[in-house]
Design a protein around this motif. Sequence first.
Motif, PDB file in Angstrom:
ATOM      1  N   SER A 113      39.459  44.299 -11.704  1.00  0.00           N
ATOM      2  CA  SER A 113      41.221  44.530 -12.436  1.00  0.00           C
ATOM      3  C   SER A 113      41.714  43.487 -13.085  1.00  0.00           C
ATOM      4  CB  SER A 113      41.522  43.341 -11.351  1.00  0.00           C
ATOM      5  OG  SER A 113      41.659  42.655 -10.785  1.00  0.00           O
ATOM      6  N   ALA A 114      42.347  43.468 -13.931  1.00  0.00           N
ATOM      7  CA  ALA A 114      42.159  42.171 -14.978  1.00  0.00           C
ATOM      8  C   ALA A 114      42.297  40.791 -14.937  1.00  0.00           C
ATOM      9  CB  ALA A 114      43.718  42.041 -15.738  1.00  0.00           C
ATOM     10  N   ARG A 151      39.141  37.332 -15.103  1.00  0.00           N
ATOM     11  CA  ARG A 151      39.277  36.672 -15.054  1.00  0.00           C
ATOM     12  C   ARG A 151      38.742  35.821 -13.829  1.00  0.00           C
ATOM     13  NH1 ARG A 151      45.593  35.590 -16.748  1.00  0.00           N
ATOM     14  NH2 ARG A 151      45.159  33.707 -17.839  1.00  0.00           N
ATOM     15  N   ILE A 152      39.112  35.790 -12.653  1.00  0.00           N
ATOM     16  CA  ILE A 152      37.991  34.799 -11.476  1.00  0.00           C
ATOM     17  C   ILE A 152      36.802  35.449 -12.373  1.00  0.00           C
ATOM     18  CG2 ILE A 152      37.277  34.847  -9.438  1.00  0.00           C
ATOM     19  CD1 ILE A 152      40.198  36.199  -8.978  1.00  0.00           C
ATOM     20  N   ALA A 197      38.677  38.099  -6.268  1.00  0.00           N
ATOM     21  CA  ALA A 197      38.964  38.954  -6.567  1.00  0.00           C
ATOM     22  C   ALA A 197      38.687  39.958  -6.140  1.00  0.00           C
ATOM     23  CB  ALA A 197      37.998  38.625  -7.898  1.00  0.00           C
ATOM     24  N   ARG A 198      37.974  40.213  -5.118  1.00  0.00           N
ATOM     25  CA  ARG A 198      37.617  41.417  -3.933  1.00  0.00           C
ATOM     26  C   ARG A 198      39.276  42.383  -3.816  1.00  0.00           C
ATOM     27  NH1 ARG A 198      33.438  40.231  -0.928  1.00  0.00           N
ATOM     28  NH2 ARG A 198      32.537  40.579  -2.460  1.00  0.00           N
ATOM     29  N   ALA A 199      40.119  41.259  -2.896  1.00  0.00           N
ATOM     30  CA  ALA A 199      41.575  41.348  -2.708  1.00  0.00           C
ATOM     31  C   ALA A 199      42.290  42.121  -3.804  1.00  0.00           C
ATOM     32  CB  ALA A 199      42.727  40.708  -2.413  1.00  0.00           C
ATOM     33  N   GLN A 200      42.175  41.737  -4.760  1.00  0.00           N
ATOM     34  CA  GLN A 200      42.986  42.325  -6.572  1.00  0.00           C
ATOM     35  C   GLN A 200      42.145  43.785  -6.397  1.00  0.00           C
ATOM     36  OE1 GLN A 200      45.696  41.289  -6.573  1.00  0.00           O
ATOM     37  NE2 GLN A 200      46.256  43.286  -8.077  1.00  0.00           N
ATOM     38  N   HIS A 201      41.258  44.104  -6.403  1.00  0.00           N
ATOM     39  CA  HIS A 201      40.294  45.384  -6.836  1.00  0.00           C
ATOM     40  C   HIS A 201      40.821  45.923  -6.013  1.00  0.00           C
ATOM     41  CE1 HIS A 201      35.825  46.635  -7.616  1.00  0.00           C
ATOM     42  NE2 HIS A 201      36.990  46.933  -7.982  1.00  0.00           N
ATOM     43  N   VAL A 202      40.194  45.465  -4.632  1.00  0.00           N
ATOM     44  CA  VAL A 202      40.764  46.869  -3.636  1.00  0.00           C
ATOM     45  C   VAL A 202      42.458  47.009  -3.763  1.00  0.00           C
ATOM     46  CG1 VAL A 202      41.151  47.174  -1.503  1.00  0.00           C
ATOM     47  CG2 VAL A 202      39.323  45.822  -1.995  1.00  0.00           C
TER      48      VAL A 202
END
Length: 202
Positions: free
Chosen positions: A46-47, A51-52, A75-80
């Motif tokens: 994800s964007a 960055r993370i 990062a994982r939470a946003q990716h999911v």
Amino acid sequence: MNNRTGFFLTIEGVEGAGKSTLAHELAKALRERGREVVVTQEPGGSALGNRIRELLLDKSSVIGNRAELLLFEAARAQHVDETILPALNRGAVVICDRYADSSLAYQGYARKIDRDKVEFLNNYATAGLKPDLTILLDLPAVEGLARQKKTDRVSSEKLEFHEAVRQGFIQLAKDEPKRFVVLDARQSIDDIIKKALGALNL
Ligand code: TYD
């Protein structure tokens, strides 16, 4: 999340195990069978995740163990939310190069953060989303590191660290034998793909 029709595959292993090559080869084979396939990776996907990822991998970053774990989880939470669940909900096959098991192996086994804590945070970050299948590409850490061209903040850790990561993955696979398929990463890529496709059965 429960009415999803897609399939969630994760690929795990030490540095240099050949995860991304396998992800792309599987995607090609599954697309030829008419499936929509999304190939993605952690940290990233994800964007915000990208960055993370830069912060996490930059050798000049000073990051303690707790902060490191929380950054991977953020990062994982946003990716999911942004990438994986929408793809699964529209019926795609999602192939993810590293996922929650990497936090258990790297931050849990190798950095020695309590497994319970990593599991709790994995569960929170993923909103409970577990892979349908996980392929562990297994090989001795020393061989993986020798194959690896690039080095970053995590991969430049010493050999014992990476061997602890490997042993962590092996333990995780033993704990969940139904979810994991362990493949010897020293086989030819053709053999690995054949076995992976057999295990996927899509
Ligand atoms: P990457 O370049 O994606 O490594 P590789 O190509 O070997 O998969 O960098 C990701 C690095 O971050 C890698 O060293 C493994 C590490 N990592 C963790 O320590 N914890 C995690 O939860 C994840 C997803 C990766």
